[in-house]
Write a protein that holds these residues in place. Structure first.
Motif, short mmCIF file in Angstrom:
data_model
loop_
_atom_site.label_atom_id
_atom_site.label_comp_id
_atom_site.label_asym_id
_atom_site.label_seq_id
_atom_site.Cartn_x
_atom_site.Cartn_y
_atom_site.Cartn_z
N ASP A 45 45.80 -53.22 -33.63
CA ASP A 45 45.02 -54.49 -33.81
C ASP A 45 44.91 -55.38 -32.71
O ASP A 45 44.09 -56.17 -32.33
N ARG A 105 47.87 -61.42 -41.64
CA ARG A 105 46.39 -61.75 -41.55
C ARG A 105 46.42 -63.34 -41.22
O ARG A 105 45.28 -63.49 -40.48
N LEU A 162 42.71 -51.17 -51.26
CA LEU A 162 42.27 -51.74 -50.10
C LEU A 162 41.71 -53.10 -50.15
O LEU A 162 41.91 -53.97 -49.20
N HIS A 163 41.17 -53.47 -51.42
CA HIS A 163 40.67 -54.72 -51.52
C HIS A 163 41.76 -55.72 -51.40
O HIS A 163 41.83 -57.03 -50.82
N GLN A 214 44.38 -55.46 -49.70
CA GLN A 214 44.91 -55.31 -48.27
C GLN A 214 43.94 -56.48 -47.67
O GLN A 214 44.53 -56.83 -46.42
N ARG A 269 40.68 -55.99 -46.86
CA ARG A 269 39.68 -55.17 -46.10
C ARG A 269 38.44 -55.44 -46.68
O ARG A 269 38.02 -55.86 -47.86
N SER A 270 37.38 -55.50 -45.52
CA SER A 270 35.97 -55.89 -45.92
C SER A 270 35.52 -54.87 -46.73
O SER A 270 35.97 -53.62 -46.71
N ALA A 318 34.77 -51.86 -44.20
CA ALA A 318 35.80 -51.22 -43.91
C ALA A 318 36.18 -50.28 -45.15
O ALA A 318 36.60 -48.93 -44.77
N ILE A 319 36.11 -50.84 -46.27
CA ILE A 319 36.62 -50.01 -47.40
C ILE A 319 35.53 -48.81 -47.56
O ILE A 319 35.92 -47.65 -47.84
N ASP A 372 36.58 -46.15 -45.00
CA ASP A 372 37.82 -45.53 -45.58
C ASP A 372 37.49 -44.40 -46.71
O ASP A 372 38.13 -43.33 -46.90
#
Length: 376
Positions: free
Chosen positions: A18, A62, A255-256, A258, A260-261, A264-265, A268
């Motif tokens: 990152d 974040r 994932l949500h 975490q 993540r947009s 991005a989901i 993945d």
């Protein structure tokens, strides 16, 4: 390999991915800040507690990455003030106090900066964080970024369904309006007859107890309970999605949570973006209309602070009166029965109606209350 070593390896890899522009020394400083002064404590946590701790680490990271890492100190400080000043509860409380005070020329931001300054100087937790950040990082700009991220995370911790900053503002008002006594000379023998005394030259009693320490202990307990409830809700909902909807839906939820947009989901999960958006709508429907109100209503409403019996559906007294007067007589009778502890099945039997009819009406009332709460 221990839990701490796993965490270090995982976050060291994530920081390299990152923040490749950050030198290795800075990455290691951020890693130490994330894990805290006593990283070995992770080895003693249960799986549920470890999951909560990992979520807390991810949340702090974040905040740091999105607003403060790499930003100029003045710009980063403005971001902090804007972020905390955007909280509706804080804005409304400060505006009300300014309107009733003698200093009506002061702005919300002026008062908010004073509250934050007092928090940095007097709060025990923030003083410990400052010392720890000083040990973690030597770069002044990085120290500043870590400090601002710590302040934001601490101020936004949910305590009894309100940000911790709300309670710190109340404490600020108490101290600014009248003095208090929180320490007793160590060399004198004191017999405590009452928790308050009234000096001869003043009418107002002075508390001898350290209310700040008591408040901090209660806040910490409430925060831990809130995180445990959040973890329980997310685990139960993930299990429900996997068993009743689709295993992919459970992966989307993971994932949500975490942060993540949707793009991005989709990457993945290797799904088209439109399908991911449709999946989100499907999960949202099940979350509100099935899981929260049919499968585990007590667990979810306790976590959100929206239970009917204890929290009046999360409405303020004025909102509750407005909501109550908008209901029909039958709807009011239904809420009274539910508030008295009757089950949906028992109410349906008393009214000679089907259980689905009563449940549908209850869902309708709950969603109407939450719409009123959100609109306000």
């Amino acid at each position: 390999m221990t839990v701490v070593e796993d965490l270090r390896q995982e976050w060291r890899s994530r920081l390299k991915t990152d923040s490749p522009d950050q030198p290795s020394v800075a990455q290691e400083s951020i890693l130490n800040w994330l894990l805290g002064e006593d990283p070995d404590r992770f080895n003693e946590l249960s799986p549920e507690q470890l999951a909560i701790a990992q979520q807390a680490i991810d949340y702090r990271y974040r905040i740091l990455q999105q607003r403060y890492l790499g930003a100029h100190p003045e710009q980063a400080y403005r971001k902090l003030i804007q972020r905390l000043g955007s909280l509706f509860l804080i804005r409304s409380k400060i505006r009300t106090w300014v309107a009733l005070s003698r200093d009506r020329h002061r702005s919300v931001m002026d008062v908010l900066q004073e509250v934050i300054q007092e928090l940095i100087q007097n709060d025990r937790y923030m003083r410990q964080q400052m010392l720890w950040i000083g040990q973690c990082a030597t770069n002044p700009r990085l120290r500043n970024a870590l400090m601002l991220a710590s302040i934001e995370e601490y101020c936004l911790r949910p305590i009894r369904n309100q940000p911790l900053l709300v309670y710190r503002f109340v404490n600020y008002l108490r101290r600014s309006q009248r003095g208090g006594m929180t320490q007793v000379p160590a060399g004198d023998l004191v017999r405590l007859v009452s928790e308050e005394i009234t000096p001869d030259d003043a009418d107002n009693p002075v508390s001898l107890l350290d209310s700040e320490a008591i408040s901090q202990h209660q806040d910490n307990q409430a925060w831990e309970e809130q995180q445990m409830l959040r973890s329980a809700v997310s685990q139960e909902f993930a299990t429900y999605l996997e068993e009743q909807v689709d295993p992919v839906a459970a992966r989307w939820l993971h994932l949500h949570l975490q942060g993540r947009s949707q793009e991005a989901i989709a990457k993945d999960l290797n799904l088209p973006i439109k399908q991911v958006y449709r999946l989100r709508e499907k999960i949202s429907y099940h979350a509100i209309r099935v899981f929260a109100l049919k499968k585990h209503p007590d667990l979810v409403t306790t976590w959100l602070g929206t239970s009917l019996q204890e929290h009046s559906l999360g409405l303020t007294p004025d909102q509750w009166q407005q909501f109550w007067h908008s209901l029909t007589l039958d709807q009011q009778q239904l809420l009274n029965a539910l508030k008295a502890g009757k089950t949906v099945e028992a109410i349906a039997q008393d009214l000679d109606q089907k259980t689905n009819q009563i449940m549908g009406e209850w869902i309708k009332l709950y969603l109407a209350a939450q719409a009123l709460r959100s609109a306000s």
